[in-house]
Design a protein around this motif. Structure first.
Motif, PDB file in Angstrom:
ATOM      1  N   ALA A  77       7.521  -0.866  -3.349  1.00 19.20           N
ATOM      2  CA  ALA A  77       6.507  -1.401  -2.789  1.00 19.20           C
ATOM      3  C   ALA A  77       6.215  -0.850  -1.317  1.00 19.20           C
ATOM      4  N   ILE A  78       7.190  -0.331  -0.575  1.00 19.84           N
ATOM      5  CA  ILE A  78       6.987   0.210   0.512  1.00 19.84           C
ATOM      6  C   ILE A  78       6.148   1.614   0.327  1.00 19.84           C
ATOM      7  N   ASN A  79       6.346   2.248  -0.591  1.00 22.94           N
ATOM      8  CA  ASN A  79       5.762   3.450  -0.639  1.00 22.94           C
ATOM      9  C   ASN A  79       4.404   3.233  -1.206  1.00 22.94           C
ATOM     10  N   ASN A  80       4.105   1.998  -1.801  1.00 22.18           N
ATOM     11  CA  ASN A  80       2.836   1.614  -2.377  1.00 22.18           C
ATOM     12  C   ASN A  80       2.024   1.260  -0.894  1.00 22.18           C
ATOM     13  N   LEU A  81       2.702   0.347  -0.070  1.00 21.09           N
ATOM     14  CA  LEU A  81       2.077  -0.118   1.239  1.00 21.09           C
ATOM     15  C   LEU A  81       1.620   1.248   1.888  1.00 21.09           C
ATOM     16  N   GLN A  82       2.539   2.220   2.166  1.00 25.91           N
ATOM     17  CA  GLN A  82       2.174   3.303   3.154  1.00 25.91           C
ATOM     18  C   GLN A  82       1.027   4.123   2.435  1.00 25.91           C
ATOM     19  N   ASN A  83       0.919   4.404   1.226  1.00 22.97           N
ATOM     20  CA  ASN A  83      -0.096   5.193   0.567  1.00 22.97           C
ATOM     21  C   ASN A  83      -1.622   4.110   0.648  1.00 22.97           C
ATOM     22  N   MET A  84      -1.654   2.871   0.793  1.00 23.48           N
ATOM     23  CA  MET A  84      -2.832   1.950   1.074  1.00 23.48           C
ATOM     24  C   MET A  84      -3.007   2.416   2.248  1.00 23.48           C
ATOM     25  N   LEU A  85      -2.013   2.161   3.351  1.00 26.48           N
ATOM     26  CA  LEU A  85      -2.512   2.322   4.753  1.00 26.48           C
ATOM     27  C   LEU A  85      -2.926   3.657   4.935  1.00 26.48           C
ATOM     28  N   ALA A  86      -2.383   4.773   4.569  1.00 23.04           N
ATOM     29  CA  ALA A  86      -2.840   6.143   4.534  1.00 23.04           C
ATOM     30  C   ALA A  86      -4.380   6.305   4.055  1.00 23.04           C
ATOM     31  N   GLY A  87      -4.491   5.642   3.240  1.00 20.89           N
ATOM     32  CA  GLY A  87      -6.046   5.594   2.485  1.00 20.89           C
ATOM     33  C   GLY A  87      -7.036   5.224   3.694  1.00 20.89           C
ATOM     34  N   GLU A  88      -6.657   4.263   4.533  1.00 25.25           N
ATOM     35  CA  GLU A  88      -7.448   3.586   5.569  1.00 25.25           C
ATOM     36  C   GLU A  88      -7.307   4.480   7.034  1.00 25.25           C
ATOM     37  N   GLY A  89      -6.486   5.690   6.939  1.00 23.26           N
ATOM     38  CA  GLY A  89      -6.305   6.420   8.119  1.00 23.26           C
ATOM     39  C   GLY A  89      -5.057   5.861   9.039  1.00 23.26           C
ATOM     40  N   ILE A  90      -4.343   5.259   8.571  1.00 27.84           N
ATOM     41  CA  ILE A  90      -3.169   4.816   9.389  1.00 27.84           C
ATOM     42  C   ILE A  90      -2.011   5.280   8.960  1.00 27.84           C
ATOM     43  N   TYR A  91      -1.280   5.784   9.635  1.00 22.34           N
ATOM     44  CA  TYR A  91       0.245   6.431   9.804  1.00 22.34           C
ATOM     45  C   TYR A  91       0.957   5.237   9.387  1.00 22.34           C
ATOM     46  N   SER A  92       2.185   5.355   8.695  1.00 17.77           N
ATOM     47  CA  SER A  92       2.825   4.224   8.757  1.00 17.77           C
ATOM     48  C   SER A  92       4.449   4.714   8.174  1.00 17.77           C
TER      49      SER A  92
END
Length: 123
Positions: A77-92
């Motif tokens: 779930a964390i990996n999924n969330l990080q990929n979604m945020l990266a799609g918006e240009g947000i590093y997490s």
């Protein structure tokens, strides 16, 4: 009886002054908005996006903790969330640790305009 040759006095400068004030106000307003956009101060979407993003991350991690029973599910779930945020240009960078029934998340969310660091604990 002869008519007076004197004309009624006409206001000569009042409309000029009113229009000068209105034009000056319009120009100052336009240039201040343009200056705000160029400095990034007026971009309310981004200012609110930082709070909106961290609230969404918090809600997502809370639901993940409630729904996931194993560490593998939480990692996925964390990996999924990080990929979604990266799609918006947000590093997490999100990591977690489990202490009994309590899960502690260490969240770093960064963009060119904001940087948020939080520690979140969910039962």
């Amino acid at each position: 009886m002869p008519k007076s040759t004197r004309c009624e006095p006409r206001p000569k400068g009042q409309w000029f002054l009113i229009s000068a004030v209105l034009i000056s106000y319009a120009l100052v307003s336009i240039f201040s908005v343009m200056n705000s956009y160029s400095e990034g101060k007026y971009y309310w979407g981004l200012i609110n996006k930082a709070g909106y993003t961290i609230r969404n991350v918090e809600n997502y991690l809370n639901q993940t903790t409630k729904m996931s029973s194993s560490d593998d599910d939480i990692s996925w779930a964390i990996n999924n969330l990080q990929n979604m945020l990266a799609g918006e240009g947000i590093y997490s960078n999100i990591t977690f640790s489990r202490n009994g029934n309590e899960v502690t998340y260490f969240v770093n969310v960064t963009n060119s305009k904001f940087s948020i660091h939080r520690v979140m604990k969910f039962p």
